[in-house]
Design a protein around this motif. Sequence first.
Motif, PDB file in Angstrom:
ATOM      1  N   LEU A 147       0.836  -1.198   0.000  1.00  0.00           N
ATOM      2  CA  LEU A 147       0.000   0.000   0.000  1.00  0.00           C
ATOM      3  C   LEU A 147       0.871   1.248   0.000  1.00  0.00           C
ATOM      4  O   LEU A 147       0.606   2.223  -0.713  1.00  0.00           O
ATOM      5  N   ASN A 148       1.930   1.204   0.789  1.00  0.00           N
ATOM      6  CA  ASN A 148       2.863   2.315   0.856  1.00  0.00           C
ATOM      7  C   ASN A 148       3.492   2.566  -0.509  1.00  0.00           C
ATOM      8  O   ASN A 148       3.659   3.707  -0.952  1.00  0.00           O
ATOM      9  N   LEU A 149       3.785   1.436  -1.191  1.00  0.00           N
ATOM     10  CA  LEU A 149       4.368   1.536  -2.529  1.00  0.00           C
ATOM     11  C   LEU A 149       3.374   2.206  -3.473  1.00  0.00           C
ATOM     12  O   LEU A 149       3.754   3.060  -4.288  1.00  0.00           O
ATOM     13  N   ALA A 150       2.101   1.849  -3.330  1.00  0.00           N
ATOM     14  CA  ALA A 150       1.073   2.463  -4.162  1.00  0.00           C
ATOM     15  C   ALA A 150       1.052   3.965  -3.921  1.00  0.00           C
ATOM     16  O   ALA A 150       0.948   4.761  -4.870  1.00  0.00           O
ATOM     17  N   ALA A 151       1.169   4.361  -2.655  1.00  0.00           N
ATOM     18  CA  ALA A 151       1.176   5.789  -2.334  1.00  0.00           C
ATOM     19  C   ALA A 151       2.409   6.462  -2.935  1.00  0.00           C
ATOM     20  O   ALA A 151       2.316   7.536  -3.549  1.00  0.00           O
ATOM     21  N   ASP A 211      15.014   7.550  -7.451  1.00  0.00           N
ATOM     22  CA  ASP A 211      13.743   8.021  -7.985  1.00  0.00           C
ATOM     23  C   ASP A 211      12.663   7.048  -7.512  1.00  0.00           C
ATOM     24  O   ASP A 211      12.224   6.175  -8.237  1.00  0.00           O
ATOM     25  N   TYR A 212      12.268   7.223  -6.248  1.00  0.00           N
ATOM     26  CA  TYR A 212      11.321   6.257  -5.659  1.00  0.00           C
ATOM     27  C   TYR A 212       9.989   6.164  -6.404  1.00  0.00           C
ATOM     28  O   TYR A 212       9.483   5.074  -6.629  1.00  0.00           O
ATOM     29  N   PRO A 213       9.372   7.299  -6.769  1.00  0.00           N
ATOM     30  CA  PRO A 213       8.059   7.180  -7.431  1.00  0.00           C
ATOM     31  C   PRO A 213       8.107   6.338  -8.699  1.00  0.00           C
ATOM     32  O   PRO A 213       7.235   5.498  -8.922  1.00  0.00           O
ATOM     33  N   THR A 214       9.119   6.542  -9.530  1.00  0.00           N
ATOM     34  CA  THR A 214       9.187   5.758 -10.765  1.00  0.00           C
ATOM     35  C   THR A 214       9.398   4.286 -10.448  1.00  0.00           C
ATOM     36  O   THR A 214       8.755   3.401 -11.029  1.00  0.00           O
ATOM     37  N   ALA A 215      10.322   4.023  -9.500  1.00  0.00           N
ATOM     38  CA  ALA A 215      10.571   2.632  -9.114  1.00  0.00           C
ATOM     39  C   ALA A 215       9.279   1.993  -8.608  1.00  0.00           C
ATOM     40  O   ALA A 215       8.953   0.844  -8.950  1.00  0.00           O
ATOM     41  N   ALA A 216       8.527   2.755  -7.809  1.00  0.00           N
ATOM     42  CA  ALA A 216       7.280   2.232  -7.247  1.00  0.00           C
ATOM     43  C   ALA A 216       6.262   1.980  -8.351  1.00  0.00           C
ATOM     44  O   ALA A 216       5.604   0.932  -8.376  1.00  0.00           O
ATOM     45  N   ALA A 217       6.140   2.939  -9.278  1.00  0.00           N
ATOM     46  CA  ALA A 217       5.176   2.770 -10.369  1.00  0.00           C
ATOM     47  C   ALA A 217       5.531   1.548 -11.203  1.00  0.00           C
ATOM     48  O   ALA A 217       4.666   0.742 -11.573  1.00  0.00           O
ATOM     49  N   LEU A 218       6.818   1.378 -11.486  1.00  0.00           N
ATOM     50  CA  LEU A 218       7.254   0.213 -12.269  1.00  0.00           C
ATOM     51  C   LEU A 218       6.959  -1.086 -11.522  1.00  0.00           C
ATOM     52  O   LEU A 218       6.460  -2.058 -12.096  1.00  0.00           O
TER      53      LEU A 218
END
Lengths: 297, 277, 378
Positions: free
Chosen positions: A42-46, A265-272
């Motif tokens: 869930l945190n990753l989704a955020a 780049d956490y957001p991109t890593a998370a989105a991927l």
Amino acid sequence: MAFLQAAAKRANSFTGKPSRLPYLLLLPGLAFLSIFFILPILNLAATSTQSPAASGEIGSYVQTFQFSNYVNAFLESREQFARSFIYATLATLLALAISYPLAYAIAFKSGRWKNLLVVLVVAPFFTSFLLRTIAWKQILGENGPVVGPLRALHLIGPQTTLTASAFAVVTGMTYNFLPFMTLPLYASLDRIDPRTLEAAGDLYANGFTTFRKVTFPLSLPGVVAGTLLTFIPAAGDYVNAAILGNPSTKMVGNVIDSRFFRIVDYPTAAALSFMLMAAILILITVYIRRSGTEELI
Amino acid sequence: MSTVEVPVPTLPFGKRFTRWFGRNTIRIYAVVGFTYLFIPVLYTFAFSFNDSAKSNLTWVGFTFKNWQNPCGAPEVCDALGNSIRIGLIATTVATILGTMIAFALGRHRFRGRSATNTLIFLPMATPEVVLGASLLAMFLNFGINPGFWPTVIAHIMFCISFVVVTVKARIASLDPRLEQAAMDLYANERETFRRITLPLVAPGIAGAALLAFSLSFDDFIITNFNSGTINTFPKFVYVSAGRGIPAQANVVGSSMFFLALFIVLTGELIGRKRRKR
Amino acid sequence: MADASTSSRGDLKLTRITKSYSDFNAVDDLSLTIKEGSFFALLGPSGCGKTTTLRMIAGLEEPTAGSIHIGTTDITTMKPYQRPVNTVFQNYALFPHLSIYENIAFGLRRRGIKDVKSAVDKALDLVELPHLADRKPNQLSGGQQQRIALARAIINRPALLLLDEPLGALDLKLRRQMQIELKWIQKEVGLTFVHVTHDQEEAMTMADTVALMHDGKIEQMGSPADLYDNPKSVFVANFLGQSNLIDGKIVDSDGDNFVVDLFGQKVSVLKSRSSAKDASVLFGIRPEKLRIQPSDADKPGNVLTGGRIVDVSYIGVSTQYQVEMPWGQEIMVFEQNDDGIPPLAKGDGVRLSWEPIFSFALDGHEDATAGSEVEVSE
């Protein structure tokens, strides 16, 4: 027969009274998984919809619900995405082709050596998989015993290398995930009563027809389990690509790894990560539905 | 003595070979398959005897010194120690938690059963990068730095599901009539569990623990995300792959192979002896 | 718990027991008393509710309604381990990880008895397998496992011993031998045995009393001979052995007998052997009770004439005839080959005769095929 099923259902719990016991047994494990698996996801989704903080500090992000992260991440890495799924599919098919006869031989042709052979299938995997991957790199590498003879026989050109190639990455993945394919296959083949195969022969099926109409359908649960257990880790793998590949064989795992650690780049890593997970789950669901083996899970 | 020439139908060699090959295809295939499986293991084992100074890329000469002094490359032993510590803790916790879940799923009907099954299946269907990255992101969010304990937690997390699946399979193969027979013979619920259920499920639990340890010991991806500066054996191998791995790493890898083989074969022998007795 | 086996002795009494599952009743308002010390068989086709009944007595299922008593003790809701009842399970359920000795000692040890040696030895002697004490169950043959399962249950001297298809997994020869042996052991130990089986021969050989179950109810209960000779319903007549059932009408009463008209021919049946509700009856006679003669012979007793042999099978001790009667029905006749007279041939005209005391009359509104096509193997 409904009666028998009902009786069998009830045979498991003696009294049939609702009890708190199962919940007490589940609580610690499920709490652990909720905190350290569900919550991180869930945190990753955020994280996946955050954008860089105004301060410009590296690694600092704020939630802005920027869903375009997904689009950008996908557009930037679509080649690696495609590669991940192509390589994983190839490795899965190769592993199936190699494992099936092997599992078949162990299940039906090994006699009293059966248990020993099962141990031998798993045994190589007690040596660290990184060591084995690096061993392949050196065996297939410039100084190894394979490239020289192949070049001398003109089977490969003087410039062609076996390592640092897509070929090496796929074979590395095939090798590394082989026991995940072989063991479930063996388990389902071993459950087949050889007499059913003899019966098929008796009913005028030749060897191939027996296999196609009897053996293979009966081993289907093993095929499904094996292909899933191979495909899932293969699609998310980046170690084989890092050791045996070159820059043009990078997979989505490599991108996630480098986004996380090198570029921060956490957001991109998370989105991927999220897209990878979603893609795999969708594929699994479709696959299980189509092969009609829902009860596996 | 009069001998009558019996014409022995000798097939030409080519034909005989094809026939032999046709009958033994599957066996030949198995031999080839096993060779393929063992090539890197043999290579690793062979190069553990290489008298190399630092990188173990080319064969220099034969020596026992790596085996006599496996801590000759100090990082190897450090990393190995960490891997074993992490593996033992993670295995113990994951085996306990997973076995409890397996008993709940295998022996009870309750509301939320299928949700539980899904929750157990999901970590196995999630790629390791995603597991590692998501856990690290959360740790960082809460200001927890990666290191030894985050790694242990990560390992427990991905081992639980495998333990549940293994133990559950064992419980499912148990004849419920055995437990009923025990209760029929004056054993109450607790005694039935202690004297019948647990001993019969024990091999499954042992197998699950072995599986958990080998998964933990061999894990690189999730560990790499969550271990920070803590070195583990796979991490050490990965990092030093570029400049060459010391031969001591091959010693450790080969030892693990023989140790695991020894444990599995002893277990098999004990099992066989028990069955015979 | 230690005195569980002695405190409550007496008859087993099931009172209005019902076991419902979501969509049907496996056992339906069943009442039953089993005398202490008797060998009782619950017989019936698969799915008739006999196993469910047994499991409720053992405490492995709880009845939806009704109560179970042993003597004066109500055991309806007692846990299996609180009941003075032991079971010999189908497929035996021997504990695979324990030796034969420990398997047999299991019940005594759970009841806190320390010195089990002499009791275990005695139990092993009883089943004639004292040399197997140190083996593991999977090293034993099916017959040996069966005896150990019996010893494991008997050693506890339960008020009630339940046997759930205990001989089902054995081959025919061994089964016959075990039938005799079980009966002997029951006499020897003097315990109440409740035996569940779908095998009518097994039930009839061993039990003092047989209850034939059908659709969750007891169809008929009595001694084996009583059930066989005097069935009260079509199901019983057809499930136990074979019966010829002929449509008939009661046309007259003659002392102890009813006179029955069977397609124009008059026969008689004892009133005590009739369960007819009105004039319409199914007149029953077992094939081996019939005598077959050439049509010109003259014999006393009940007679049906005008038959024609359509099939003859010679099977050693007897010859089986299919005889077609004038109204089209085929009647089966088993004739002992003990009179030196050569068997009759296909196509011969014959008449059938029997002693009137062997015939019986059933309610004519029942389905004449009930119980005849029940699958017997489980």
